[in-house]
Scaffold this active site. Structure first.
Site, mmCIF file in Angstrom:
data_model
loop_
_atom_site.group_PDB
_atom_site.id
_atom_site.type_symbol
_atom_site.label_atom_id
_atom_site.label_comp_id
_atom_site.label_asym_id
_atom_site.label_seq_id
_atom_site.Cartn_x
_atom_site.Cartn_y
_atom_site.Cartn_z
ATOM 1 N N ASP A 54 0.847 -1.190 0.000
ATOM 2 C CA ASP A 54 0.000 0.000 0.000
ATOM 3 C C ASP A 54 0.881 1.237 0.000
ATOM 4 O O ASP A 54 2.058 1.178 0.387
ATOM 5 C CB ASP A 54 -0.918 -0.010 1.243
ATOM 6 N N HIS A 114 -0.030 -4.129 6.241
ATOM 7 C CA HIS A 114 -1.009 -4.254 5.156
ATOM 8 C C HIS A 114 -1.380 -2.826 4.723
ATOM 9 O O HIS A 114 -0.513 -2.083 4.300
ATOM 10 C CB HIS A 114 -2.189 -5.070 5.701
ATOM 11 N N ILE A 116 -2.156 1.184 4.806
ATOM 12 C CA ILE A 116 -1.611 2.285 5.604
ATOM 13 C C ILE A 116 -2.382 3.573 5.299
ATOM 14 O O ILE A 116 -2.994 3.708 4.242
ATOM 15 C CB ILE A 116 -0.097 2.513 5.348
ATOM 16 N N ASN A 167 -8.067 -5.160 6.277
ATOM 17 C CA ASN A 167 -7.276 -5.028 5.055
ATOM 18 C C ASN A 167 -6.668 -3.626 4.979
ATOM 19 O O ASN A 167 -5.468 -3.459 4.894
ATOM 20 C CB ASN A 167 -8.175 -5.300 3.845
ATOM 21 N N ASN A 168 -7.508 -2.608 5.036
ATOM 22 C CA ASN A 168 -7.020 -1.255 4.818
ATOM 23 C C ASN A 168 -7.735 -0.286 5.753
ATOM 24 O O ASN A 168 -8.807 -0.600 6.268
ATOM 25 C CB ASN A 168 -7.281 -0.872 3.358
ATOM 26 N N ASN A 223 -11.838 -4.206 0.154
ATOM 27 C CA ASN A 223 -10.389 -4.139 0.020
ATOM 28 C C ASN A 223 -9.898 -2.730 0.346
ATOM 29 O O ASN A 223 -9.976 -2.310 1.489
ATOM 30 C CB ASN A 223 -10.035 -4.587 -1.409
#
Ligand SMILES: *[C@@H]1O[C@H](CO)[C@@H](O)[C@H](O)[C@H]1NC(C)=O
EC number: 3.1.1.2
Length: 245
Positions: A54, A114, A116, A167-168, A223
């Site tokens: 990321d 993962h 950021i 995930n994000n 995602n």
């Protein structure tokens, strides 16, 4: 009669599995033909040979990159290396990725970064929020960015029972963010099965010290997430493109 019912059920199950297989292949871009396009104004950034996950770019042109994610079902270029955060300066003609030192007693061996997201407070201090999967769990780590020293000072680890399979994230304010959960089960086999069946039950969480709640669900695989200037956010479903070569 029982036999007929059994046959009908068998037929229906096979059709379902076939349909799922096709959908799964399609969702990973495996059967899509793409016209090759020469990248414009693209340069290869050296120092990221173990992959990048990321990126978040500051208004100054400094960009953070998370690297080395270990994740169920995903290839990993350096399985024995812990994850890292790199910095690049997009103002440079040929930017080079520089690994950021992490200080303040943070456990670096199990760092598995993962998604950021950065946050700049009113004193112009830059904070980096990182979704971390130490030992395959999900936490959110808060770091303060020291620009002169090119380092990250670990401030806090956020854990919460709803922060699973994160995930994000996109940060809105101090310790306040939206986070995507891309699967429901934490068990490896169940998680893969779940992605395969595409049950549309992954979700987006809102986190603040006062309140943590699911704010949207029904995504096939929630995602990336980012926020628009008017603070309306959107999620993108996992989508991988494979080059024809
Ligand atoms: C990539 O991984 C290898 C080990 O597989 C390691 O020696 C190398 O330092 C790593 N590179 C970076 C930039 O982290």
């Amino acid at each position: 009669m029982a036999k007929l019912l059994l046959l009908t059920l068998l037929g229906a199950s096979l059709a379902f599995v076939g349909e799922r297989l096709l959908a799964f292949r399609n969702s990973f871009g495996a059967v899509q033909e793409l016209e090759p396009v020469e990248p414009q104004n693209c340069v290869l950034i050296e120092g990221l040979e173990n992959g990048s996950e990321d990126i978040d770019i500051l208004p100054s042109g400094l960009a953070f990159i998370s690297s080395g994610l270990k994740y169920p079902g995903m290839p990993n270029f350096a399985p024995d290396e812990p994850g890292k955060i790199f910095l690049i300066d997009m103002n440079e003609k040929n930017p080079r990725a520089q690994e950021l030192e992490i200080s303040n007693g943070f456990e670096k061996e199990s760092f598995n970064p993962h998604g950021i997201s950065t946050f700049i407070d009113k004193d112009q201090t830059v904070y980096l929020y990182v979704v971390n999967h130490p030992h395959m769990k999900s936490t959110v780590e808060i770091f303060k960015f020291e620009e002169q020293q090119r380092s990250l000072v670990h401030l806090k680890t956020i854990k919460h029972e709803l922060l699973k399979s994160v995930n994000n994230i996109v940060v809105l304010g101090p310790e306040q963010f939206y986070a995507t959960r891309d699967h429901y089960f934490t068990n490896y086999v169940l998680a893969l099965l779940e992605m395969f069946l595409d049950l549309h039950w992954t979700s987006v969480l809102f986190y603040s010290p006062k309140e943590v709640k699911v704010v949207a669900k029904g995504f096939s695989s929630a995602n990336g997430i980012t926020v628009s200037l008017d603070k309306k956010y959107f999620v993108s479903r996992m989508f991988c493109l494979r080059s024809p070569g």
